[in-house]
Design an enzyme around this catalytic site. Structure first.
Site, PDB file in Angstrom:
ATOM      1  N   ASP A 136      -6.251 -10.122  -2.937  1.00  0.00           N
ATOM      2  CA  ASP A 136      -5.513  -8.994  -2.382  1.00  0.00           C
ATOM      3  C   ASP A 136      -4.383  -8.586  -3.331  1.00  0.00           C
ATOM      4  O   ASP A 136      -3.676  -9.431  -3.871  1.00  0.00           O
ATOM      5  CB  ASP A 136      -4.942  -9.401  -1.014  1.00  0.00           C
ATOM      6  CG  ASP A 136      -4.433  -8.222  -0.215  1.00  0.00           C
ATOM      7  OD1 ASP A 136      -5.154  -7.211  -0.129  1.00  0.00           O
ATOM      8  OD2 ASP A 136      -3.318  -8.306   0.321  1.00  0.00           O
ATOM      9  N   GLU A 141      -9.151  -6.591  -5.448  1.00  0.00           N
ATOM     10  CA  GLU A 141      -8.722  -5.515  -4.531  1.00  0.00           C
ATOM     11  C   GLU A 141      -7.875  -4.562  -5.369  1.00  0.00           C
ATOM     12  O   GLU A 141      -6.692  -4.785  -5.576  1.00  0.00           O
ATOM     13  CB  GLU A 141      -7.942  -6.108  -3.353  1.00  0.00           C
ATOM     14  CG  GLU A 141      -7.584  -5.076  -2.277  1.00  0.00           C
ATOM     15  CD  GLU A 141      -6.263  -4.375  -2.547  1.00  0.00           C
ATOM     16  OE1 GLU A 141      -6.292  -3.180  -2.936  1.00  0.00           O
ATOM     17  OE2 GLU A 141      -5.211  -5.014  -2.397  1.00  0.00           O
ATOM     18  N   ASP A 175      -7.367  -3.129   7.077  1.00  0.00           N
ATOM     19  CA  ASP A 175      -6.142  -2.333   7.129  1.00  0.00           C
ATOM     20  C   ASP A 175      -6.395  -0.878   7.497  1.00  0.00           C
ATOM     21  O   ASP A 175      -5.435  -0.119   7.695  1.00  0.00           O
ATOM     22  CB  ASP A 175      -5.413  -2.381   5.781  1.00  0.00           C
ATOM     23  CG  ASP A 175      -4.563  -3.629   5.615  1.00  0.00           C
ATOM     24  OD1 ASP A 175      -4.183  -4.228   6.632  1.00  0.00           O
ATOM     25  OD2 ASP A 175      -4.286  -4.005   4.459  1.00  0.00           O
TER      26      ASP A 175
END
Length: 506
Positions: free
Chosen positions: A298, A345, A397
């Site tokens: 991430d 990501e 998200d």
């Protein structure tokens, strides 16, 4: 470089699985989900970070970068192992079945795990004792610090470590030794809980792999300030004399947020970590690879450059870009661990330097279809996808695809979607699934919410909000939803089963 075959799968955190104990766990429902994925021709199960959560219940703000979440431990499996009796679970409260009420379930699970530990101490088999001692020994590098940290947090009524006695805050050796003695019982309980988690997850991973499924895990680049990682390694972070961050992580202002996002995580002293050979990071990645087959990193762009915000600032507006560790960091990982099964990501503000870092190490990036429909040059549109990437309609998200379409899409975007498709949209969730499935991207992953065609109230997380996140669950009836037939058909049609021969239905 390690690449995934052309394949598809589902993004679902284990907490969202069905079950009787208020939260999804690693018991029968997890194995049923693996079987269901295999039945639909899927070969990917992607999860969120698996660590023990704290205030806010976010899996991206955990008490440890190494430990597992004890709330995921299957209580039914403990009955099978003889560590609980069936009667011990006769008092299950009427937990909600379609959401997780963390404040309700955590005390119940803690009580049952403490009982299991007492039963283990009094009557475990020799093999169980051997397995436990072996786990404690093999994982002592992180487990000892985490168990002590967790025990001290409990002793201090869950207050952050910066509010403990100065001697513990500064890790005075005499104070630590005294704490290990005074907290011995709780330390042993924390070790026991971690043994159970790793044991149950290891069994589940082995089963999933035997069914042809690969697990994609999630590694947040930054760790929570109130964590064993920061408390035990304060020299590796920008902290003042009282342990508080002097600078924190976030992202700068943009179209979506005029003040940016102030995440609040402490920032690494990368030069200190480099001098230590990135030992902590190597150990972190190595440990996670015991639990999953691939790792989604991430906020990958933070390794090239990250946004540094003075801790005194209430927003992210007055931050500045600072150089990340770059290529030497990934060379160190490769030298220690070999080819890196890492997914980058690479969303947000991505520069040529970030793309070069990703591509130099052959790491697949991400494409999110909800961000795609603006103009023909948009890199998220399928005709612009590279082979070495993973495509999602949306992630944890994002809103659900139906929720996005119903409440976030303006007329210009709707018209562009229609123009791109060449026809009207009748079912946006499966329209996006078809678009993503036929992409040249090696991997397609959709959320379970999108498979079920759910609206925005089923989204997993709304960034920037503190309440109501991470609670969504589905029930057993969802396995019969007709979305499974659409998923299986599109997987066949667009050749996304790894063993599929062209033109042959698997």
């Amino acid at each position: 470089m390690i690449s995934l075959p052309r394949s598809s799968g589902i993004l679902l955190h284990p907490t969202s699985l069905p079950g009787n104990y208020g939260i999804g766990d690693l018991g029968a429902s997890a194995y049923r989900f693996v079987d269901w994925l295999e039945e639909q021709g899927q070969s990917i199960w992607q999860v969120l970070p698996l660590g023990p959560t704290s205030y806010g219940d976010s899996p991206y703000q955990t008490l440890s970068a190494f430990a597992g979440n004890p709330n995921l431990i299957s209580l039914d499996k403990l009955v099978e192992d003889g560590l609980l009796a069936k009667g011990d679970l006769a008092d299950v409260p009427p937990f909600p079945r379609e959401r997780v009420d963390f404040g309700w379930i955590i005390p119940y699970h803690n009580q049952k795990l403490a009982l299991a530990q007492r039963n283990f101490a009094e009557g475990a088999s020799p093999q169980q004792h051997f397995d436990y001692e072996e786990f404690v020994h093999e994982n002592s590098a992180w487990l000892d610090e985490f168990a002590l940290f967790a025990a001290l947090k409990r002793q201090h009524k869950l207050r952050p470590w910066t509010e403990w006695e100065r001697s513990l805050l500064r890790r005075d050796l005499r104070a630590l030794a005294q704490a290990k003695t005074s907290c011995e019982g709780q330390i042993n309980l924390e070790r026991f809980r971690q043994w159970l988690f790793y044991r149950q997850w290891g069994d589940l991973k082995a089963y999933a792999n035997s069914r042809g499924l690969q697990l994609i895990g999630d590694l947040p680049i930054f760790v929570a300030h109130d964590s064993a990682d920061v408390w035990a390694n304060q020299q590796e972070y920008f902290l003042d004399g009282l342990g508080n961050p002097t600078v924190v992580a976030g992202v700068p202002p943009d179209y979506f947020s005029p003040t940016g996002q102030r995440w609040g995580n402490p920032l690494y002293r990368w030069e200190v970590m480099a001098a230590e050979g990135y030992h902590w990071w190597i150990h972190r990645v190595e440990t996670l690879l015991k639990l999953v087959d691939f790792i989604r990193v991430d906020h990958f762009r933070g390794f090239e450059a990250y946004w540094e915000i003075p801790a005194s600032e209430a927003t992210a507006a007055k931050g500045k870009w600072k150089a990340g560790p770059g290529a030497p960091f990934f060379h160190a990982l490769e030298s220690a661990l070999g080819d890196l099964p890492i997914i980058a990501e690479d969303l947000g503000v991505i520069t040529p330097g970030v793309e070069k870092l990703r591509d130099d190490f052959g790491l697949p990036g991400m494409k999110v279809l909800q961000f795609a429909f603006s103009d023909p040059a948009n890199p998220f549109l399928p005709h612009n996808h590279l082979r070495n990437c993973i495509v999602y309609p949306g992630t944890h998200d994002n809103n659900t695809t139906r929720g996005w379409w119903d409440s976030e899409v303006d007329d210009n975007t709707r018209n562009f979607v229609k123009e791109y498709l060449g026809h009207d949209v009748h079912d946006i969730a499966w329209t996006m699934a078809r678009v993503g499935m036929r992409s040249p991207a090696q991997v397609y992953v959709m959320t379970m919410q999108d498979l079920l065609g759910l609206a925005g109230d089923a989204r997993m997380n709304t960034p920037g909000t503190a309440a109501g996140n991470w609670t969504w669950r589905f029930t057993e009836g969802a396995y019969a939803h007709p979305g499974k037939d659409s998923l299986r058909h599109l997987t066949w049609l667009y050749q996304r089963h790894p063993d599929q021969q062209k033109g042959t239905d698997q």
